[in-house]
Structure formats: structure tokens, C-alpha cells
Enzyme design. Structure first.
Site, short mmCIF file in Angstrom:
data_model
loop_
_atom_site.label_atom_id
_atom_site.label_comp_id
_atom_site.label_asym_id
_atom_site.label_seq_id
_atom_site.Cartn_x
_atom_site.Cartn_y
_atom_site.Cartn_z
N LYS A 142 4.43 -4.53 3.63
CA LYS A 142 3.51 -5.68 3.12
C LYS A 142 3.98 -6.01 1.73
CE LYS A 142 -0.36 -4.95 4.75
NZ LYS A 142 -1.66 -4.48 4.79
N ASP A 262 -4.77 -2.19 -3.74
CA ASP A 262 -4.68 -2.26 -2.40
C ASP A 262 -5.96 -1.38 -1.41
OD1 ASP A 262 -3.56 -3.27 0.22
OD2 ASP A 262 -2.62 -1.49 0.59
N LYS A 302 -5.50 -6.81 -2.76
CA LYS A 302 -6.22 -6.98 -1.44
C LYS A 302 -7.83 -7.35 -1.57
CE LYS A 302 -6.68 -3.64 1.66
NZ LYS A 302 -5.95 -2.68 2.48
#
Length: 732
Positions: A142, A262, A302
Site C-alpha cells: 500500500k 497506519d 490512515k
């Protein structure tokens, strides 16, 4: 047989007339089971609903059009109240009907097992077969997706004018927060190798970094921290302060070039409330970024849904802290979930009041425990957000676009649950094209099984017998024969009588070259860490810390020279250039705490004409047993010198001299009479690493060298005689 058209088989034509329908069974559930939301007549998957772009759309929102905010104004913005879990009413920044569709779409999955959802998701997602690629987990791929899509703004950061932030002899500093087991960092370390220095912060325990599983990017230059509470809890303000201190110490007070975050946790059964449950995590990750990212640096984090006033306010604060922000959903993020990332570009120098305000919010939320009914409902007033048309329109548009995509893919998964025969036939093509676009090799994840012999060949190390020669000792007759020009030579204090060539294959897999047996031997007791493909020439030195009874002893690897660093051969560089590269390497390896590991230090040579500086730096310390010891020390440690190594960095027949006319050093070739100043040094005047080792001279500090003002001993070079020799050479 008595068959009549239009009738069934059998004596009474009782057989089935209609064709057998395709199976609508959901996985292994009972044949007659129906589920709400899966069987409506209107549920039919049409691939035209779904829009797929190999290169995702990027929309930037400029934040540097506004001036700085002051702390008093910011403090007046905070609003506290009872916890609000009514996500369905938070429609200020999205379409009301769209929010309803998202929430009801998620509700469908409440009646499905995780196995059913997993199978349908795997079959329906065009990007599912990318998985983790050659990395530890999906997060690593990612990050590679996002780094490539943003033109490698993280691993190759640049200023507004296009100038690189990190130059040739500098390290890329990064931080990875709330990111165990460490996929983001593994990607960065794979991309940049040892030239990236990482600081990690995550929860201890099951969520910790798994450095032993960093197969693609070896973790020697990455160091996890857990804060002053030693638990890695990013919600704790004291942990944030201590982590900030460590990062600033490790980056000379400048901060990291970029930070990744994240964080997430399981919200099983509460998917619709994920945003509200994650608000403290959102805040603390953004706060850490404002604490440790250097001016002009970047941040990626995120997030999930951004419907609540608190989330919108937090995005607004980041918008006012960076020159540009972007809310982005990469293709590697599953399309049916609410995950997205905020990408913040070029941190502003005037955002300190926002950082201080967010710290107050963090401390206030820390005071509220999980059982508290009180909460911070707004960090920026709704009126302030609505007054900024650019921001408000951007957030609404982002929420609606991502929401529409999410609804389509929730419907797609539902259709794939209903119809087991549906197939997404673009998965193989998408995998191939994406990996090529992101410059990621399409290969399986494998542990490195390289042998020492294979690594040495790859590094360009070939011993042609020069290392088997007996070491040359400095004796009175050697002085005049060997030191034709002082300016060719460098002096290196030694802490042990033996130097060896060491090969690193990652972590503590270190091998020593045996020139007589012509093979590599594993150093099982060696506790330093070297990145794969590193070949160093150095010594194990016992270092001492403190004095008297509180004195502590540990070993360290002191490096004199290098052949390769991370499979990059540097042997043919000039000695000073190699030293510069080695110093950078040691800085990348440096740890805040070594505990049971050994430091790697680079010897700092002294020009032979300045040899007396070494004698002046000698001092006396007392050992644990109260014995006087002659030592060399710096701020962190000290050691007992055993002698001096003289290194000749000039390749014969060239010699290096000092011009009395210009006071510049120059190289002279005695056969061709050619002269070149240092700045124009010819490549063939550089002695490579093995040539330096072959020509080196050892001066062992034994009885008679004069360090304790003792009388000369026959056959031993006295320091006074050596200094006189140097003085005479300089006066010629």
C-alpha cells in the site's frame, strides 16, 4: 419412450419442465437459507457501475493561502459535551442519502460470517491478488502504491522548487507510528536500503514491529521506541513527548523528512462507528507528525470516514499546518471499506500554535477514560469550517466521491455473496500493471539465503593474496624507507592488536575473512549489526564507560576502511571519500540504546603531519581496580590505545605534497613529471581499500615508545624520534 414436447418426463408427466437454475447458495450455509439484503429483486451487479483507474485521481487542497493561527484563538474553538454516537445525523460534510446507503450497506454484513465476506471480497476486488507482494504484509505494498502515485514524494522528497531535500551524503529520516508489524518501514528500507534512518513507535505485544520478518528491507537502520512508559501507547502525552525528544536527538534537532501513520484497531460489530471510535487515534497521530516532522517535510496517515465535526476539524487543522493536503484512497485499499489517507505536503514553519493546541486536546482526551460520558465534540467550530468555501467544498466532494465508490463496492460484494458464479476477471492484469507502475518486482516473498561467498562476489571482493602477507611493523629502519611524503599518510589509533575484514549479511549475521584458509568464518559472538552486502575492515575494541567502581565495559566494532556498504562497492573511492560514506553509514546504524548490541564506529584518521595531536589527546583514567590507564576518550566512551596504524591513501608512483607557493596539496608523478592539485586529483592516484591494507604500517605501543616518559629501547621507535622525523620532513 412416450415423451411429448412441453411436458415433463414420467408416467404422469410430473418431471421438471424448466431448466435447472444456477445455484444461489451462500457458501456452506443451508440450501434454503435467505438473508435480508441479499435477495431483493433489484440486486443485480452491473460492471458499468464501477470505475477503475490504474492511476488514482489526486486532488490537492492548498493550505498556505491563509496566515498562521494564534493559540488563544485556537483554544476558544474547543467544545466539550456528551459523547455523540449518532453518526447517521452527521451530514454537514456529505450527502445525507449517501451516508444512509453507506451505513445500510455495512449492515448487510452483520448477517454474514467473516468467511463468507472474505471469499466474496477476494473474488470481487480487481486488486485483491496484489496481496502483499514480496513484502511482510499488505501495508507495505500500500505504501509503495502511494509513494509511486505521489511521484515518490516520501522516499525522494523535494522542495517546492524541485530541489531534493536529501543530497548524496545525507540520510533520509523517517518515522513510522502506530504501524506494527512494520510493513510501511519495510518498503522504505527496501527502496532506500541503509540510506534511510527510521524511528518506530507502536504498541508493544501483538502489535509490535516484527523486525525479524523484514525480508525485503533489512532493518539495521530502524529503531523502535515505546515512550517513557515503555508501552508504545500513542494516546499517552508523556509517550509523545519522550518520542519527540528521541527523534529530535537522532536528527540533530531537525526532525524527520516524513512520517507515516497506519493506526487502526478492530471494530467488529461496530463498523458504522469506526470513525467516532478512532477520533483519539486520528488526533494523536496528527499531533506526533506536527511534533517530529521537519519544516517542509511530509506526513501520511490512515483515516476512515470523515463525517463527524471533530474529524472535519482535525483535517482543517492539518490543512492549516501544511502547504497542501490531499485525501486519497489507493487502489491497494479495499474499495468497499471506509479507509482513506490524508497526505500532507510541506509542513509550514508557523504551525507551532496548532501543535500546542492539539497537545492540549490530546491531554484532555487522555483525562477522559473510555468509560467517561464526556468528550471533545468540536476542535474547530462548524461556523469556521463553513466560512472556508474551498475547504468545505473539498471535504464534501471527497466524502461523496469516496462514499459513492464504497456503496458501489458494498453492492458488488453483496452480489458476489448472492451469486457464487460471479467472477472478477481483471485481477491478473491489474496485478501485473500495478507492480510495473510502482516499480515493484513481481516475485515471491523469500528470506535471504545468500552465502558469504556469493555476497562477497556481488560486493566485488577478491583477495588475490595481498591479505596473507605478514603485517609491516614500524621500526627505526622503516621510517626513512616508507614515509617518502608525509602527506600520503594518515594515522589511526588502534584499540586492539588485530584487524580483520568483516562481511555482513543482515542483522547479526557477520563473517570474518580468513586469508590463510581463503574462507569466511561466522562470528557467533559478534553482537554488532551490519546491513546485507557490507564489507568492513576494522577491529573489535573493548570500550569503557565511567570510572572507578561504576565503570562499565562493552565491545564495539571500530572501522578503519570499507570495501562495500549495502552491496555498493566504494573500494575505488579516495580514502577521504570512503570515510565520508562510512561516517554516513555509522550514523544510520546508530542506536539510542545498544543494550546487548555493539556500536559500529568509524575511526577518524589524523594526517601524519598532525600526529602530535593524538599524543596531546591522551589522558589518564582509573580502572575498577584503581589502576592508572592511558586512554583516548570522547563524549560517549573511552578506550586504551594499543598503537597507531599508518594508512597510505596514495597509489604509487604518485606522491602527495604541499605547495609552498599556494599552500595547496598536489599530486606529483615522478616519471611523467605531471602535477595535479587535490581538486583535480587523477583517479589512478587513489589507493583502493585492499591497496591501503597492503601498504599499511603498524606502530605497536610497547615498552620504549616514550608514552610514559620512559627511556628509548633498541629496535623500538620512540615517539620523540618520530616527532623529530616529522618535523624534519616538514621543514624540507
Amino acid at each position: 419412450m412416450g415423451y411429448k414436447s412441453g411436458q415433463g418426463l414420467g408416467k404422469h408427466a410430473q418431471g421438471r419442465v424448466e431448466p435447472v437454475e444456477l445455484s444461489k447458495q451462500r457458501g456452506r450455509r443451508g440450501l434454503g437459507l435467505t438473508l435480508p439484503g441479499l435477495d431483493p429483486a433489484s440486486l443485480h451487479w452491473d460492471s458499468s457501475y464501477e470505475i477503475i483507474n490504474l492511476k488514482e485521481e489526486i486532488n490537492w487542497l492548498k493550505g498556505d493561502l491563509h496566515g498562521p493561527l494564534d493559540l488563544e484563538t485556537l483554544k476558544s474553538w474547543k467544545k466539550e459535551g456528551p459523547k455523540d454516537m449518532n453518526i447517521e445525523k452527521m451530514t454537514d460534510f456529505c450527502d445525507e442519502k449517501l451516508l444512509h446507503n453507506i451505513l445500510s450497506g455495512k449492515d448487510v454484513f452483520d448477517s454474514l460470517t467473516s468467511d463468507e465476506i472474505h471469499r466474496a471480497r477476494s473474488r470481487s476486488n480487481p486488486f485483491e491478488t496484489l496481496r502483499s507482494g514480496m513484502f511482510l504484509n499488505r501495508a507495505a505494498l500500500k505504501m509503495s502504491n502511494m509513494d509511486a502515485r505521489f511521484e515518490f514524494m516520501f522516499t525522494n522528497p523535494k522542495y517546492d522548487n524541485g530541489e531534493p531535500m536529501v543530497h548524496q551524503n545525507q540520510l533520509l529520516y523517517f518515522a513510522d507510528v502506530c504501524a506494527g508489524p512494520g510493513g510501511f518501514s519495510e518498503y522504505v528500507l527496501w527502496r532506500k536500503k541503509w540510506l534511510a534512518k527510521g524511528f518506530g513507535f507502536t504498541l508493544k505485544g501483538d502489535c509490535d514491529f516484527k523486525l525479524c520478518d523484514f525480508f525485503a528491507g533489512s532493518p539495521e537502520t530502524f529503531e523502535p521506541f515505546y515512550g517513557v512508559k515503555d508501552d508504545g501507547n500513542v494516546f499517552d502525552p508523556d509517550n509523545i513527548r519522550s518520542f519527540t525528544d528521541e527523534v529530535m536527538k537522532g536528527t540533530d534537532g531537525k526532525g524527520v523528512h516524513f512520517m507515516m501513520a497506519d493506526g487502526g484497531f478492530s471494530v467488529e460489530g461496530q463498523e458504522n462507528y469506526q470513525e467516532i471510535l478512532s477520533k483519539q487515534l486520528y488526533l494523536c497521530q496528527c499531533l506526533v507528525a506536527l511534533c517530529i516532522v521537519r519544516n517542509e517535510g511530509h506526513f501520511i496517515c490512515k483515516l476512515f470516514d470523515l463525517f463527524s465535526p471533530f474529524s472535519a476539524g482535525l483535517v482543517y487543522l492539518m490543512y492549516r499546518s501544511f502547504k497542501e493536503i490531499c485525501i486519497f484512497k489507493p487502489n491497494t485499499s479495499r474499495p468497499a471499506n471506509s479507509e482513506r489517507y490524508i497526505v500532507c505536503k510541506h509542513k509550514r514553519h508557523d504551525c507551532t500554535p496548532i501543535k500546542d493546541y492539539m497537545f492540549e486536546l490530546c491531554e484532555r482526551l487522555w483525562e477522559f477514560n473510555s468509560a467517561s460520558t464526556k468528550d471533545i465534540t468540536h476542535c474547530v467550530p462548524l461556523s469556521v469550517l463553513e466560512e472556508d468555501d474551498d475547504f468545505c467544498n473539498y471535504l464534501v466532494d471527497s466524502n461523496n466521491r469516496l462514499g459513492e465508490r464504497q456503496v458501489v463496492n458494498l453492492m458488488k460484494i453483496t452480489a458476489f455473496c448472492r451469486d457464487q458464479n460471479l467472477v472478477e476477471d481483471r485481477q491478473a492484469e491489474m496485478r501485473k500493471n500495478c507492480l510495473a507502475l510502482w516499480d515493484i518486482p513481481d516475485k515471491p516473498r523469500l528470506a535471504d539465503r545468500t552465502t558469504p561467498e556469493e555476497a562477497a562476489r556481488k560486493c566485488g571482493f577478491i583477495d588475490e593474496g595481498s591479505l596473507t602477507t605478514k603485517k609491516k611493523l614500524l621500526k627505526p629502519d622503516v621510517l626513512t624507507k616508507s614515509f617518502h611524503s608525509l602527506y600520503d599518510w594518515h594515522c589511526v589509533p588502534l584499540g586492539s592488536p588485530e584487524l580483520h575484514i568483516y562481511l555482513g549479511l543482515g542483522r547479526n549475521k557477520i563473517f570474518r575473512w580468513n586469508p590463510n584458509g581463503n574462507h569466511w568464518t561466522r562470528e557467533n559472538q559478534f553482537k554488532a549489526e551490519l546491513s546485507p552486502g557490507t564489507i568492513l575492515y576494522g577491529e573489535m575494541v573493548p570500550e569503557l564507560i565511567g570510572e572507578g567502581r561504576s565503570q562499565k565495559k562493552r565491545f564495539a566494532l571500530h572501522v578503519v576502511d570499507a570495501i562495500a556498504l549495502g552491496y555498493q562497492n566504494i573500494a575505488k573511492m579516495h580514502y577521504k571519500d570512503r570515510l565520508q560514506r562510512m561516517n554516513l553509514y555509522a550514523a544510520a546504524l546508530k542506536k539510542h540504546e545498544y543494550k546487548d548490541k555493539w556500536p559500529v564506529r568509524i575511526k577518524q584518521p589524523v594526517p601524519m603531519e598532525d600526529l602530535n595531536d593524538i599524543f596531546h589527546s591522551l589522558s589518564v583514567r582509573y580502572s575498577k581496580s584503581e589502576v592508572r590507564q592511558l586512554i583516548l576518550e570522547n563524549e560517549e566512551y573511552w578506550f586504551q590505545p594499543k598503537g597507531i596504524l599508518f594508512v597510505n591513501s596514495t597509489k604509487e608512483p604518485w606522491c602527495r605534497f604541499l605547495s609552498k607557493t599556494t599552500n595547496y596539496h598536489y599530486y606529483f608523478h615522478p616519471k611523467t613529471k605531471q602535477s595535479k592539485f587535490d581538486k583535480d586529483r587523477p583517479p589512478d592516484a587513489n589507493a583502493n581499500t585492499l591497496e591501503c591494507i597492503e601498504k599499511q604500517i603498524f606502530w605497536i605501543w610497547e615498552e620504549g615508545v616514550g608514552l610514559q616518559k620512559e627511556e628509548p629501547v633498541a629496535g623500538v621507535v620512540h615517539k620523540d624520534d618520530l616527532l623529530i622525523f616529522i618535523s624534519n620532513k616538514l621543514s624540507v
